[in-house]
Design a protein around this motif. Structure first.
Motif, short mmCIF file in Angstrom:
data_model
loop_
_atom_site.label_atom_id
_atom_site.label_comp_id
_atom_site.label_asym_id
_atom_site.label_seq_id
_atom_site.Cartn_x
_atom_site.Cartn_y
_atom_site.Cartn_z
N PHE A 12 0.83 -1.20 0.00
CA PHE A 12 0.00 0.00 0.00
C PHE A 12 0.87 1.26 0.00
CE2 PHE A 12 -2.18 3.37 2.35
CZ PHE A 12 -3.34 3.48 1.60
N ILE B 280 1.03 4.15 -2.96
CA ILE B 280 0.83 5.59 -2.69
C ILE B 280 2.04 6.37 -3.22
CG2 ILE B 280 0.69 7.30 -0.85
CD1 ILE B 280 -1.88 5.85 -1.12
N LEU C 139 2.16 9.26 -6.16
CA LEU C 139 2.70 10.60 -5.92
C LEU C 139 3.83 10.90 -6.90
CD1 LEU C 139 2.78 10.81 -2.03
CD2 LEU C 139 1.29 12.03 -3.59
N ILE D 260 2.34 11.58 -10.33
CA ILE D 260 1.71 12.90 -10.43
C ILE D 260 2.80 13.98 -10.50
CG2 ILE D 260 0.21 14.55 -9.26
CD1 ILE D 260 -1.23 12.16 -8.05
N LEU E 196 4.27 14.15 -13.86
CA LEU E 196 3.35 14.79 -14.80
C LEU E 196 3.40 16.30 -14.65
CD1 LEU E 196 0.08 12.73 -14.77
CD2 LEU E 196 1.69 13.01 -16.59
N ASN E 197 3.65 16.74 -13.42
CA ASN E 197 3.67 18.17 -13.15
C ASN E 197 4.91 18.85 -13.70
OD1 ASN E 197 1.45 19.08 -11.91
ND2 ASN E 197 2.06 18.37 -9.89
N ARG F 246 8.01 20.36 -15.67
CA ARG F 246 8.24 20.92 -17.00
C ARG F 246 9.74 21.17 -17.11
NH1 ARG F 246 3.94 19.69 -17.53
NH2 ARG F 246 2.03 20.73 -18.12
N LEU G 190 -6.05 8.60 4.98
CA LEU G 190 -5.28 9.84 4.98
C LEU G 190 -4.35 9.88 3.77
CD1 LEU G 190 -4.71 12.33 6.81
CD2 LEU G 190 -2.73 11.09 7.61
N PHE G 191 -3.71 8.76 3.52
CA PHE G 191 -2.78 8.72 2.40
C PHE G 191 -3.51 8.80 1.06
CE2 PHE G 191 -0.13 7.29 5.78
CZ PHE G 191 1.10 7.82 5.45
N ILE G 192 -4.59 8.04 0.97
CA ILE G 192 -5.34 8.04 -0.29
C ILE G 192 -5.84 9.45 -0.59
CG2 ILE G 192 -7.36 7.11 -1.45
CD1 ILE G 192 -7.04 4.60 0.21
N PHE H 254 -4.75 12.21 0.61
CA PHE H 254 -3.65 13.14 0.36
C PHE H 254 -3.23 13.10 -1.11
CE2 PHE H 254 0.92 13.97 -0.01
CZ PHE H 254 0.91 15.30 0.38
N VAL H 255 -3.16 11.89 -1.66
CA VAL H 255 -2.80 11.79 -3.07
C VAL H 255 -3.81 12.54 -3.93
CG1 VAL H 255 -2.57 10.19 -5.00
CG2 VAL H 255 -1.58 9.62 -2.81
N TYR I 85 -3.37 16.28 -3.45
CA TYR I 85 -2.17 16.74 -4.16
C TYR I 85 -2.44 16.85 -5.66
CZ TYR I 85 2.57 16.49 -6.10
OH TYR I 85 3.70 16.72 -6.83
N ALA I 86 -3.06 15.81 -6.20
CA ALA I 86 -3.35 15.82 -7.64
C ALA I 86 -4.28 16.98 -7.97
CB ALA I 86 -3.97 14.50 -8.06
N CYS J 165 -2.85 20.38 -8.52
CA CYS J 165 -2.04 20.59 -9.72
C CYS J 165 -2.88 21.21 -10.83
CB CYS J 165 -1.45 19.29 -10.21
SG CYS J 165 -0.47 18.46 -8.99
N LYS J 166 -2.19 21.50 -11.92
CA LYS J 166 -2.88 22.05 -13.07
C LYS J 166 -3.83 21.01 -13.67
CE LYS J 166 1.26 23.54 -14.16
NZ LYS J 166 2.43 23.57 -14.94
N ASP K 139 -4.10 20.05 -16.56
CA ASP K 139 -3.36 19.21 -17.52
C ASP K 139 -2.88 17.92 -16.88
OD1 ASP K 139 -3.65 20.72 -19.65
OD2 ASP K 139 -1.71 21.75 -19.53
N THR K 140 -2.39 18.05 -15.65
CA THR K 140 -1.87 16.88 -14.96
C THR K 140 -2.98 15.86 -14.74
OG1 THR K 140 -0.34 18.30 -13.84
CG2 THR K 140 -0.65 16.13 -12.91
N ILE L 234 -7.50 6.74 -8.81
CA ILE L 234 -7.51 7.71 -9.91
C ILE L 234 -8.94 8.11 -10.21
CG2 ILE L 234 -6.99 7.99 -12.35
CD1 ILE L 234 -4.40 6.54 -11.80
N ILE M 259 -9.83 10.67 -7.75
CA ILE M 259 -9.22 11.94 -8.14
C ILE M 259 -10.05 12.61 -9.24
CG2 ILE M 259 -7.22 13.01 -9.22
CD1 ILE M 259 -5.51 10.86 -7.87
N TYR N 61 -9.08 26.85 -3.82
CA TYR N 61 -8.21 26.04 -2.96
C TYR N 61 -8.98 25.58 -1.73
CZ TYR N 61 -4.27 24.76 -0.06
OH TYR N 61 -3.39 24.06 0.74
#
Lengths: 358, 463, 339
Positions: B405, B409, B413, B416, B419-420, B422, C107-109, C111-112, C115-116, C119-120, C122-123, C263, C266, C285
């Motif tokens: 797991f 994770i 991360l 992602i 992907l971010n 540049r 928490l981890f799921i 958080f991902v 975080y995603a 982002c923009k 596009d990501t 995903i 997300i 935000y």
């Protein structure tokens, strides 16, 4: 800054609380072999496992009693050093007496615990389980190594098929097919366990009727589940010789009528043993083929007869009947219907190879 | 106020290596000044004679020659010219400076760079002289559209950054962006390529290098042909290439010099090594401390035998060994080569064996960590190599906390984040995202050039 | 939020939204509900799904929902996300992590996801690409099972039992769950792409193939009598496969599925933000933080057997209202306005 503090706090909590579901491999005892006997409500389970001391592997076993398999396992846990782990279970032995009762619940734990392995082999043993863990004869290897290899050989040489735990559970719960598991006895001469055939089940219980080992091969051929080798030897009394053939390919064709079944088989075989080396003559080949056809038919008939006697549809005629012949299927309990059903067997043999040099 | 010798001396804080004298000139007296440490006196005399002849002939642009030019006089300009190693002749009445560029160069030979060896192919490398470096590139790109631009950065205007590109191939917008970015740099520090990279990067905190660093002219030339831009600095043999993708770091010029099949095999091997270098220790930790059920039965006994009497948790075990390997690597790098090798052998063999027989670490863990270390060294780029080695620690931590797991994770991360990223405004994870099948294949295999050529003709690549 | 989608990105996103939350559990439920008819019932669902997409495509320009309808959609997606997060937690607890507090895993799921979503765009719209290899692995591992399938279990059919068929049909609707996102993302697709015809047909058939294959494999691997005792049939099916180099393919698959679901989570969070940004300006935000707090705090409550069932019960009906009835309502309302 707030976010950074938050992250630090989260990480610290993780370190402080530790790893909840960690199960260190070094703290587990892997159990490759388990034997269950007794009856529902009073189960005795035996475990054989390797222990690791000073860089050496030694083997030992342990026994537990309880009202269920899980309870017996917990009981055994109290008598072994490390916790017993079923994740690498290779063989489950079950005593014939337990198999004759309603034993499915005692296996359910093995089947449905996510951590457990469900591709372990199952076999039925005759008599006292303890003798199979400490056979009277002189064993060359440890039991926890012996049984898995033995049963792998059974699969490889087609003495049995589909007897892993999950196959067994699937077969047992399907009313249209019955289970056959390898049957072990202690060989009286050597004192070493030996596979003597298959135990036939009807619904979810062992019937007490077993197929001999050559019948077991025949039944595997009839179900078209052969593995790498399916060798069968016939005594040709008229010619005073023996002939061993290996079945390479089976094509089965079951025709199901309103109240009869005719099963025809096309077998591709290779001859592996035949002392009067005269197969280069076409006439002799035809003669041999004709002999093989009748012999196979005899064997197949014997399998059918025994399975009907046991009310045990090990070949799975019922599956086809249920899918396409609802009239026959709905006549009532399938095992009863099967027992009284006339089944015609027809065998065509094609000699593809003569593996002995000619 | 008119400049005189005293004034010039004051401008350079009376340093002793300044040569400053009055000089006779056809129409007025000039002041000649230069740093003796930077200028070749003998050559200077020849140049002076040439300029004098031109001045006597009273041509319009007498001060212009192959090595000289003239500027209006200011104090700043004079300081600047002197510090760049030029010779300045000041004519106080005309208020001009004639600058003669005759730098005395201390340069080593263009040997192959230590950390970018190839087996076959060119063995030239960049040196600390920028002009030589550009010459090395230009001789590989004999074409008119190879453009070199100089930019003075910082307030003192003395640090030159050069960027070069091929005008018909590089994207003009990209060139403009680079130009803007470089011009915006305002720092008085004398900076290194590393600092320049930080100015150019968008994601300073990312562990991934977003610009490719090389000391090989052939690599630069081939990258320029693919539309990239190169940044060069004086006094540094390092060329900075961009925009790059993650996968650029896994290719070496060797790929193109070896046979197609061989090249493809090694390219695949490198991608595989990327995976093992990041995930192998984490995978091992999660297997032995969480998911031992996935071990095949045949191996399980061996694994159990190996780890049964190790006192520490697998994570700690792995951590000890990883740190140990990093220590050996760092130590052998800092020491002179013969001693460095000794350290590697002592560390790797002797201590490795002792640590196992002492029962601190299992021998399986030694295999895992050694395999990981070797995998990470396969990656051709030194920077990427470091990045990958750092990355495995968070994964190990995740694995120690949650098994697979934690790894999943971490993987998400990481993905992602990639992907971010540049690189000079271009997607860093490029052939994968945005997906481009022809280039995607190129990550894993090296296809024959003939096919490239044919495809190129069909698509009508600008050439 | 400014971004545009290529048709492939568009369909990949929709595919994930439709599969992520349900594809591991729906086979068992459908087989329990519809028995051996399941595969026929699912063919019907497949056809209906295709028609639904065609209908969406024809009408999407009329889809101009008001703030209240948008709120309904947002609530619905939050509900789906909570459901699939609870589902992930429940599965993880059963298969691997019975002792780990679910809030820690969550928490981890979350958080991902957070975080995603920081982002923009596009990501995020490129994120589904990571699943493409997973889809291939999925198909490949199902092919492993083919020799063990029992083909006679396709029959006998019992289509006369209308109640059984209807029940199955209703259950199979969960596979269409994410379809409403089509309406919201369609206008982001680079214009001048013709969707009617091949693109939608290919997508619909791929979607169908994916679900149908997983259904068929489960139906033909387990006798109907044991379906009830293997809730995550696909995992059991892989567990029973023997491969040489590693035991327990199911564990790997569990994590592939988890990644897949994450995903999806997300993407749903992204959709919620997208819809929110259309009507509300500023404070994106904070809104992002808010919905992720919901995702963090609500699912642990539902990650037990009873509560998960309770949460799952209304899914089909909610889904039918939101995916079929509500769009039709909006179309009709807008048609009146335009006339």
């Amino acid at each position: 800054m707030r976010i950074q503090k938050g992250i630090i706090i989260v990480i610290l909590t993780l370190f402080l609380s530790g790893c909840w579901d960690e199960t260190q491999y070094k703290d587990l005892t892997i159990v490759p072999l388990i034997g269950i006997e007794g009856e529902e409500g009073d189960i005795t389970a035996m475990f054989a496992f390797p222990t690791f001391q000073n860089g050496q592997i030694e083997y030992s076993s342990s026994q537990g009693k309880g009202i269920s398999t899980r309870a017996a396992r917990s009981d055994a846990n109290l008598q072994t050093m490390e916790a017993l782990d079923m994740a690498h279970l290779e063989v489950i032995l079950m005593s014939a007496d337990l198999a004759k009762t309603d034993f499915a619940p005692s296996l359910d734990m093995f089947f449905r615990t996510p951590r457990n392995r469900i591709t372990s082999y199952m076999a039925i043993v005759e008599g006292d389980m303890a003798t199979y863990f400490n056979p009277p004869g002189k064993m060359k290897s440890e039991v926890s190594y012996f049984y898995p290899e033995l049963l792998r050989t059974v699969v490889l040489y087609s003495y049995g098929a589909n007897f892993t735990l999950q196959d067994a559970m699937k077969t047992m719960f399907d009313p249209a097919i019955d289970l056959a598991l390898p049957y072990l006895q202690i060989n009286e001469e050597t004192g070493i366990p030996k596979v003597v055939g298959s135990a036939l089940f009807s619904k979810q219980r062992y019937t007490g009727i077993t197929l001999s080992s050559s019948e077991s091969i025949s039944s595997v051929i009839m179900a078209n589940k052969i593995n790498k080798y399916a060798r069968i030897t016939f005594e040709w009394e008229a010619k005073q010789t023996q002939i061993t053939v290996n079945v390479m390919r089976v094509k089965k064709n079951w025709k199901i009528g309103t109240d009869t079944i005719s099963a025809s088989y096309d077998l591709d075989i290779s001859v592996e043993e035949y002392a009067p080396h005269n197969l280069h003559e076409k006439k002799k080949r035809e003669e041999v083929t004709a002999f093989l056809e009748t012999s196979f038919k005899e064997h197949f008939d014997a399998v059918i007869k025994k399975s009907q006697e046991a009310e045990s549809d090990i070949l799975g005629f019922g599956r086809k009947v249920r899918a396409f012949h609802s009239g026959l299927w709905n006549q009532g309990d399938w095992q009863k219907t099967y027992a009284d059903l006339p089944i015609e067997v027809e065998v065509n043999v094609r000699m593809k190879l003569t593996n002995i040099a000619e | 106020m008119k400049p005189n010798i005293e004034h010039v001396k004051k401008l350079v804080y009376e340093t002793d290596d300044l040569f400053v004298k009055m000089i006779d000139w056809p129409f007025e007296e000039g002041i000649i000044c230069y740093f003796t440490t930077l200028v070749d006196g003998g050559e200077l005399n020849k140049q002076l004679a040439l300029l004098k002849r031109q001045a006597e002939a009273k041509t319009q642009n007498w001060a212009i020659s192959a090595a000289s030019s003239s500027y209006p006089y200011t104090d700043d300009k004079l300081q600047n010219l002197l510090s760049l190693g030029e010779t300045a002749i000041i004519f106080p009445n005309a208020n001009i400076i004639v600058a003669i560029n005759l730098k005395k160069e201390q340069a080593r030979t263009t040997d192959e760079p230590e950390n970018e060896h190839v087996i076959t192919g060119s063995h030239e490398g960049f040196i600390e002289n920028k002009d030589t470096n550009i010459a090395l590139i230009r001789k590989r790109l004999l074409r008119a559209d190879f453009v070199v631009k100089n930019l003075y950065t910082g307030n003192k205007n003395s640090d030159i950054v050069t960027y070069a590109y091929i005008a018909t191939v590089a994207d003009p917008q990209l060139v403009k962006m680079i130009d803007n970015k470089l011009s915006a740099i305002s720092s008085d520090e004398f900076f290194t390529p590393g600092q320049l990279i930080e100015y150019m990067e968008e994601h300073t905190w990312s562990p991934f290098p977003q610009l490719l660093v090389t000391e090989r002219p052939d690599r630069v030339a081939s990258n320029l042909l693919e539309g990239r831009i190169v940044l060069l600095m004086d006094n540094s043999p390092t060329a900075i290439l961009g925009p790059v993708t993650l996968f650029s770091f896994f290719q070496t010029p060797d790929d193109f010099n070896s046979r197609t099949l061989v090249g493809s095999f090694y390219r695949l091997l490198r991608i595989f090594s990327l995976i093992t270098a990041i995930f192998l220790p984490a995978f091992y930790v999660s297997v032995v401390s969480f998911h031992s059920e996935i071990l095949p039965i045949e191996i399980s006994k061996q694994v159990k035998l190996a780890i049964n009497e190790i006192p520490y948790r697998p994570f700690l075990e792995a951590f000890i060994l990883e740190i140990f390997i990093e220590l050996i690597r760092e130590a052998s790098m800092r020491l002179p080569t013969p001693i460095g090798q000794t350290i590697a052998i002592v560390g790797g063999l002797v201590v490795g064996d002792a640590i196992v027989s002492a029962g601190l670490v299992s021998n399986l863990m030694v295999i895992v960590v050694a395999m990981t270390a070797i995998s990470s060294f396969v990656i051709p780029s030194a920077e990427m190599n470091m990045t990958i080695r750092i990355l495995r620690f968070p994964f190990m931590l995740g694995a120690a906390l949650f098994g697979f797991f934690g790894m999943v994770i971490g993987l998400l991360l990481l993905f992602i984040h990639l992907l971010n990223l540049r690189s000079m405004g271009r997607p860093y994870f490029s052939p994968v995202i945005p997906f481009d099948f022809t280039r995607f294949k190129d990550i894993f295999v090296r296809l024959p050039f003939l096919r490239f050529l044919r495809n190129g003709k069909k698509k009508g690549v600008r050439e | 939020m400014k971004f545009s989608l290529t048709p492939i990105q568009f369909f990949l996103i929709i595919f994930l939204l439709q599969t992520g939350s349900v594809f591991i559990t729906f086979q068992t439920r459908l087989l329990e509900g519809a028995g051996r008819n399941a595969w026929v019932v699912f063919i019907m669902t497949g056809i209906l799904h295709y028609l639904l997409l065609l209908f969406y495509e024809r009408q999407h320009s009329r889809f101009l929902p008001g703030p209240f309808v948008l709120l309904l959609y947002k609530m619905y997606w939050i509900y789906i996300n909570v459901l699939s997060l609870s589902n992930i937690l429940y599965s993880l607890a059963i298969w691997l992590y019975p002792n780990t507090p679910s809030i820690v895993l969550l928490l981890f799921i979350v958080f991902v996801s957070f975080y995603a979503n920081c982002c923009k765009p596009d990501t995020i719209i490129n994120l589904p690409v990571i699943i493409i290899p997973a889809i291939l692995i999925f198909f490949f591992s199902l092919v492993f099972v083919f020799p063990d399938l029992e083909w006679t279990w396709l029959f006998p059919l019992d289509l006369k039992d209308v109640e059984l068929v209807l029940n199955g049909f209703l259950i199979s609707q969960v596979t269409v769950v994410g379809a409403a996102s089509f309406l919201f993302l369609r206008k982001r697709v680079v214009s001048d792409v013709k969707m009617i015809g091949w693109p939608i047909a290919i997508y619909a058939s791929f979607w169908f193939l994916f679900f149908f294959m997983s259904l068929i494999v489960v139906q033909l691997f387990f006798p109907l009598e044991t379906i009830a005792i293997v809730p995550q049939a696909l995992l059991y099916l892989l567990k029973s496969q023997k491969v040489n180099f590693v035991e327990r393919l199911d564990l790997f698959f569990l994590f592939i599925w988890m990644m897949w679901s994450m995903i999806t989570v997300i993407l749903f969070a992204f959709l919620i933000r997208l819809v929110h940004a259309e009507t509300n300006s500023g404070k994106q935000y904070k809104f992002n933080l808010l919905i992720h707090m919901v995702f963090l705090l609500v699912p642990p409550f539902f990650a037990t057997r009873d509560r998960l069932e309770m949460l799952r019960e209304p899914l089909v009906y909610l889904h039918l209202t939101i995916v079929v009835v509500l769009p039709i309502f909006v179309f009709i309302k807008n048609r009146r306005k335009t006339i």
